[in-house]
Structure formats: C-alpha cells, structure tokens
Design an enzyme around this catalytic site. Structure first.
Site, mmCIF file in Angstrom:
data_model
loop_
_atom_site.group_PDB
_atom_site.id
_atom_site.type_symbol
_atom_site.label_atom_id
_atom_site.label_comp_id
_atom_site.label_asym_id
_atom_site.label_seq_id
_atom_site.Cartn_x
_atom_site.Cartn_y
_atom_site.Cartn_z
ATOM 1 N N ASP A 41 95.525 24.263 95.606
ATOM 2 C CA ASP A 41 96.811 23.577 95.683
ATOM 3 C C ASP A 41 96.909 22.441 94.672
ATOM 4 O OD1 ASP A 41 99.213 22.501 96.587
ATOM 5 O OD2 ASP A 41 98.247 21.391 98.221
ATOM 6 N N ASP A 66 103.581 23.078 91.304
ATOM 7 C CA ASP A 66 102.845 23.128 92.565
ATOM 8 C C ASP A 66 102.492 24.555 92.970
ATOM 9 O OD1 ASP A 66 101.839 22.768 95.092
ATOM 10 O OD2 ASP A 66 103.442 21.462 95.777
#
Length: 412
Positions: free
Chosen positions: A97, A295
C-alpha cells in the site's frame, strides 16, 4: 590466471552485500466492498459497526506543512502479494500500500472475540529464531475505533520463501524490521478481507510510532541497486498472477514508450500535482490545478464529492448503493473518455478503463470507477489515483529522486 588466484576473488564476491531486483507476484481478489455487496451486506452498516477509514490520528508536526489524513479505506483494495516474517519465514498475504507506511499482521495473541484474526494467518514469535521483543503498544485509527496491538522486531522476507513455497523469483531478507502484531481488529471490516495485513510503502513521515517502513529499512541495508519500486497491474480479470511489484527497478516489457516523471510535492503520501481532469463531453474539473495521491491500496479513482457528482452526471452514471454509481453495460462503449493532465501531459482513460464489471445477485452490473470523498483543508481537497489509473499506466515510485513515473501499460 592460475586457479589458486581465483579463490580470493570468489571469497570477495561471496562476502559482498547482495543487491537484487526483486519480483513479487500480485494476485487480484474481490474487494471487501464487493464481497459485502454480493452477500447483501451494506458498507454503511460496516461503517456503523466498525471503522474503515485509514489513518485519522494526528501526526507530529514537521516543517513541510500539514499531513493529509483519512485518505482512504481498504474497502476497495484488490491486489495482494506474499511476504514472510521470521526465521523460518511465516507467510502472510499483504496489500502493498503506497497510501500508508506501517507493516502489520495478525498476532497469535489476538483477542478471543477478534474473529478477523482467527480466520487469517497469525504471527507466532515463539516459532522464529530471529524474533526480538519490543512490546511498545500501537494503535492505527480507523474512524471511531482502532486496530491495536504491540510492536515486534524480526526478519521480513520479500517475497515469502518458506521451504514449502520456494521461489525462483529471487528475494530479499530485510533484517531488524519493526512491525505491528495486531491483537484487535475493529468491527467486522477485516473479516471479509482476503488479505492478512498491510505493508505500507509511503514515506516515514506518516508512519505510526515513527517505525521505519520496510522499504526504508531495505534502502538502509542496501538490498537493491536503485531505491525505486514499480507496479504492473493486469487489466485482464482472469490473469494469474494479476500483476507484479518490482523492488529495485522496472521492467520495460510491462510498458510502452518511455516513462514520464512528476516530482513528489509532499513527502508523506506519494503526492503529485494534478493539472486538471477533462471529460471529453466538455466538463473540466480541478480547473485551477489540485493535488493527487498515487495509491496502490485503493482500486478506484477518488475525488471531491461535488466534482465527482458532476463527472458521474456527465458520463450518465446513476447512484446505486454504498456510494457506487451504475452505468448501463450496453452504453459503456459510447461513453466519453476522461483525461487526467499530469505534468502537462494527458493520461487518457477510456470507458473500458474507468468502468468495472461486477456480479451482484447473479446479475452483471457495470459500475463507474470514480467515487466521491471530501478531504478537508488544509490537507485537501485531494484526488486519489487508484488501481483504475495504475492498471492503465505502469507506475514507478522513485525514492532516490522523490518522483513518480508513468507510462502506458502493455497488454500482456
């Protein structure tokens, strides 16, 4: 050269620190949001029963300005890979992430009522010869509750290479890595998750408890030649693996043409300047320029609620449930292209790129890949470029030069 003279050279080579180009296969799974929708669950109910939004805790002030907070949740994360923790490695599936900075996995010491913990892999320090006790408590806040536990230290293998899952892809062992052992996961959110934990790849500035992130530790130990990592996310729903994370370099087979780079504007999340968003039907959003986060832990494109509402109207999408918008599947091919301008260059998303086909109640639905969420000033407003964008554009995260690179992804 005499054979005997080769021995010192061979010994030197063996003693030299190994730098590697590490490939981690990524697998695509059904997101928590889709899992709940398919069984008739409501994300609103999830939010009421247990928090899902990512980091909302205060971050120590530094000289570079305020930190963006509550950027996202893991309801829409869709890609995971495997890492190992300990010696011998205990394998875990994690979301890599770029929107967070901590590594955490469930602990064998999780609470009795923590159902999410008991249905996922759990770290057992008693089974690792390289475990070092830390014991500092940690909390990662998710809205009204928090994921909590304590910190530990051990060796992290990327990817996991246990005796039963030896890999030919090479790998690295990051020694003395501090990570979170989660003993309490809030609500029922993580019960539906196909991943065990999270491996954050953003900057140290947003790391909870100021823990050194895995990639920063890897850089300090000089385990890769270049301090960069890159993501290829396949757009083929049936492709296995579903993509690849590469540590230490890029692979030109995954993209067309050359990479174009943008400087990171704030070293916290991977934040860049977005010039504007154009819908081919004539609508322009982010007209004066805005900020965006790149992201990998979010599957969708996210923008301010009012602007995304305008965009949905422009493409003929209608509200469904849980903040999702539906588009008649037969009309997808007629929808306008959407172009994001970054660094003066246009990055086009076709209707096929920004719509998602999903199954619900035995029927196939087409959903818009855009979702509205307001990030308040001074951090916001912000856009989030998730996997809808990264799947279309191969993405490179460059810590040596603090920049993000994009190139059109190849169709393999």
């Amino acid at each position: 050269m005499q054979p005997s003279s080769l021995l010192p050279l061979a010994l030197c080579l063996l003693a030299a620190p190994a730098s590697a180009l590490v490939r981690i296969p990524l697998h695509k799974f059904t997101s928590i949001r889709r899992t709940m929708s398919e069984v008739g669950g409501s994300v609103e109910d999830l939010i009421a029963k247990g928090p899902v939004s990512k980091y909302s805790q205060a971050v120590p002030a530094v000289t570079e300005g305020p930190i963006p907070e509550v950027l996202k949740n893991y309801m829409d994360a869709q890609y995971y890979g495997e890492i190992g923790i300990g010696t011998p490695p205990q394998c875990f599936t994690v979301v890599f992430d770029t929107g967070s900075s901590n590594l955490w996995v469930p602990s064998i010491h999780c609470k009795l009522l923590d159902i999410a913990c008991w249905i996922h892999h759990k770290y057992n320090s008693d089974k690792s010869s390289t475990y070092v006790k830390n014991g500092t408590s940690f909390d990662i806040h998710y809205g009204s509750g928090s994921l909590s536990g304590y910190l530990s230290q051990d060796t992290v293998s990327v990817p996991c290479q246990s005796a039963s899952s030896a890999s030919a892809l090479g790998g690295v062992k990051v020694e003395r890595q501090v990570f979170g052992e989660a003993t309490k996961q809030p609500g029922i959110t993580f019960i539906a998750a196909k991943f065990d934990g999270i491996l954050g790849m953003a900057y140290p500035r947003i790391s909870v408890n100021n823990v050194l992130p895995v990639f920063d530790n890897l850089m300090q130990q000089k385990l890769v030649d270049q301090n960069i990592f890159s993501f290829y996310l396949s757009r083929d729903p049936d492709a296995q693996p579903g993509g690849e994370l590469m540590l230490g370099g890029t692979d030109s087979k995954y993209y067309k043409g050359s990479l174009s780079y943008l400087n990171v504007t704030r070293k916290a999340y991977w934040q860049v300047h977005l010039d504007q968003v154009e819908v081919a039907s004539g609508l322009t959003l982010c007209k004066e320029g805005c900020e965006a986060i790149v992201d990998t832990g979010t599957s969708l494109m996210v923008g301010p609620v009012d602007e995304v509402r305008e965009l949905q109207k422009a493409i003929g999408a209608v509200p469904l449930i849980q903040g999702e918008y539906m588009i008649p599947c037969e009309k997808v091919s007629t929808l306008p292209a959407i172009t994001l301008k970054l660094g003066g260059k246009g990055y086009k998303l076709s209707p096929e790129d920004y719509t998602l086909k999903v199954s619900q109640a035995g029927k196939t639905l087409c959903l818009s890949g855009f979702m509205g969420m307001d990030i308040p000033p001074p951090s916001g407003p912000l856009w989030i470029l998730g996997d809808v964008f990264i799947g279309r554009y191969y993405t490179v995260f460059d810590r040596d030069n603090n920049r993000v690179g994009f190139a059109e992804a190849a169709r393999l």
